[in-house]
Design a protein around this motif. Structure first.
Motif, PDB file in Angstrom:
ATOM      1  N   GLN A 146       0.820  -1.212   0.000  1.00 27.40           N
ATOM      2  CA  GLN A 146       0.000   0.000   0.000  1.00 27.40           C
ATOM      3  C   GLN A 146       0.853   1.260   0.000  1.00 27.40           C
ATOM      4  O   GLN A 146       0.535   2.239  -0.693  1.00 27.40           O
ATOM      5  CB  GLN A 146      -0.934   0.004   1.218  1.00 27.40           C
ATOM      6  N   SER A 147       1.936   1.251   0.760  1.00 27.25           N
ATOM      7  CA  SER A 147       2.775   2.444   0.853  1.00 27.25           C
ATOM      8  C   SER A 147       3.455   2.757  -0.473  1.00 27.25           C
ATOM      9  O   SER A 147       3.574   3.927  -0.863  1.00 27.25           O
ATOM     10  CB  SER A 147       3.828   2.267   1.961  1.00 27.25           C
ATOM     11  N   VAL A 148       3.899   1.711  -1.190  1.00 28.80           N
ATOM     12  CA  VAL A 148       4.535   1.926  -2.494  1.00 28.80           C
ATOM     13  C   VAL A 148       3.515   2.450  -3.500  1.00 28.80           C
ATOM     14  O   VAL A 148       3.786   3.395  -4.250  1.00 28.80           O
ATOM     15  CB  VAL A 148       5.185   0.628  -3.008  1.00 28.80           C
ATOM     16  N   PHE A 149       2.329   1.832  -3.540  1.00 29.52           N
ATOM     17  CA  PHE A 149       1.273   2.276  -4.454  1.00 29.52           C
ATOM     18  C   PHE A 149       0.910   3.733  -4.168  1.00 29.52           C
ATOM     19  O   PHE A 149       0.757   4.538  -5.095  1.00 29.52           O
ATOM     20  CB  PHE A 149       0.045   1.379  -4.288  1.00 29.52           C
ATOM     21  N   TRP A 150       0.784   4.071  -2.902  1.00 28.88           N
ATOM     22  CA  TRP A 150       0.438   5.433  -2.505  1.00 28.88           C
ATOM     23  C   TRP A 150       1.528   6.413  -2.928  1.00 28.88           C
ATOM     24  O   TRP A 150       1.256   7.445  -3.552  1.00 28.88           O
ATOM     25  CB  TRP A 150       0.242   5.487  -0.988  1.00 28.88           C
ATOM     26  N   ALA A 151       2.778   6.099  -2.599  1.00 28.82           N
ATOM     27  CA  ALA A 151       3.890   7.003  -2.899  1.00 28.82           C
ATOM     28  C   ALA A 151       4.080   7.183  -4.403  1.00 28.82           C
ATOM     29  O   ALA A 151       4.321   8.299  -4.885  1.00 28.82           O
ATOM     30  CB  ALA A 151       5.179   6.471  -2.258  1.00 28.82           C
TER      31      ALA A 151
END
Length: 391
Positions: free
Chosen positions: A292-297
């Motif tokens: 989720q953090s990679v997709f968000w960033a």
């Protein structure tokens, strides 16, 4: 020249109103993930059909933008813009009742022709205003700000209210733009200064700039149109994806704001090189969307750099003349790229996976990165020559 009933031609309000006018013809692109997802979930369209609806819509816009190149210097542009806005609202209204994929493709294709013509006209008018990069910055500010609202709140409405909620939002935007149109000055060709580049149009750097616009838009829209489905394929939920896309679109406000602040203060070459490189890296990072953090960033970073880069790229095209034809031609390259992205994605996804699509987008961005160096360095060099001559 300002009349009692119009805003200051070079002021911030005028630039914002021009931004709304240009956005009205292509606002559906800013909420494209919501439209594609809505067609799949609400009307039962296949992935390929939903993507082709998007492509038909934007290819129609490309045809309209090309037509605008030939008509922008003839007559008064404001009555034409008014007629185009009424036409857009009519086709959006018709789209609310269409449930057949082929009919939807045709209706949205005709809608795109009108919208693309309007964008071409608006781009040509923007080219007649001083500090053209700044005006394109306001344009991206409007697009990403309102687009963020769209991709955040519209996808959850589509399963409940159908695609009508999507098309009603487009009608409302066109209506607001129509009101603003009456307050804009005439922006006559004879009232504007000579172009930065001077003399005859230099076709080699212009073609390089146009190709850069095409590749950049195709790479980004090819992923953006399917970004909701891409996230789902990596196991992410709509409850996470929609707010993420809204935030990423609003992050584009940062990119647009930086264009307004920088203008050409630091030239064009270095800002574009850095921002396009960041876009490329963020695109590659989508391979790890299961996090989720990679997709968000990745989405937030692309939101910032997309707004930043395309404002500069379109501004570069506009600087090749002040009549507005080259700006309209830049609009044509942009729409062609925006349309080709979903089309290429539909073809890739019919026989491959999102991994392949991400790689194709990354290759296109790498091509844009190197091709755009030619026209940007040329314009930066001309600016320096003019400054040295003045000093």
């Amino acid at each position: 020249m300002k009349s009692a009933t119009t805003v200051e031609p070079e002021g911030m309000i005028a630039r914002i109103m021009l931004a709304f006018l240009a956005t009205a013809g292509l606002f559906y692109v800013n909420i494209m993930p919501a439209i594609v997802s809505g067609l799949i979930d609400s009307l039962g369209f296949s992935r390929a059909d939903a993507g082709l609806v998007a492509s038909f819509n934007i290819y129609g816009a490309a045809i309209g933008a090309l037509g605008a190149v030939f008509i922008i210097s003839r007559g008064n542009w404001k009555p034409l813009a008014m007629a185009l806005l009424f036409g857009l609202m009519a086709f959006d209204g018709i789209s609310m009742w269409v449930t057949d994929p082929l009919t939807m493709k045709l209706v949205r294709g005709f809608h795109g022709i009108l919208g693309g013509t309007l964008v071409g006209v608006a781009f040509a008018v923007i080219a007649r205003v001083s500090l053209v990069h700044k005006t394109f910055g306001y344009l991206l500010f409007v697009q990403f700000g309102l687009g963020g609202l769209g991709v955040m709140f519209l996808p959850p409405l589509a399963p409940v209210y159908g695609t009508s909620a999507l098309f009603l939002s487009l009608i409302a935007f066109s209506a607001v733009s129509l009101i603003m149109l009456f307050l804009l000055p005439a922006y006559r060709v004879e009232d504007v200064p000579k172009p930065t580049i001077g003399g005859e149009v230099r076709w080699r750097p212009l073609c390089a700039a146009l190709l850069s616009v095409f590749l950049f838009q195709a790479a980004n829209m090819g992923l953006y149109a399917y970004i909701i489905d891409l996230g789902k394929s990596y196991g992410l939920t709509l409850e996470f994806i929609s707010p993420t896309l809204g935030i990423s679109a609003w992050a584009g406000l940062v990119g647009a704001w930086l264009v307004i602040v920088f203008s050409t203060r630091f030239g064009r070459t270095y800002p574009l090189f850095i921002a396009t490189t960041l876009t490329l890296l963020a695109t590659i990072a989508l391979h790890y969307s299961a996090s989720q953090s990679v997709f968000w960033a990745a989405n937030v970073l692309v939101g910032i750099t997309w707004a930043f880069c395309i404002a500069y790229l379109l501004g570069i095209c506009a600087e090749f003349d002040k009549e507005g034809k080259m700006a309209a031609l830049g609009g044509f390259a942009s729409k062609t790229g925006l349309a080709s992205g979903p089309l290429a994605s539909a073809l890739v996804l019919s026989s491959g996976e999102y991994t392949v699509l991400i790689n194709v987008a990354a290759i296109a961005l790498a091509g844009c990165l190197f091709i755009c160096l030619y026209p940007t360095r040329l314009l930066d060099k001309l600016d320096k020559t003019v400054q040295d001559g003045v000093s």
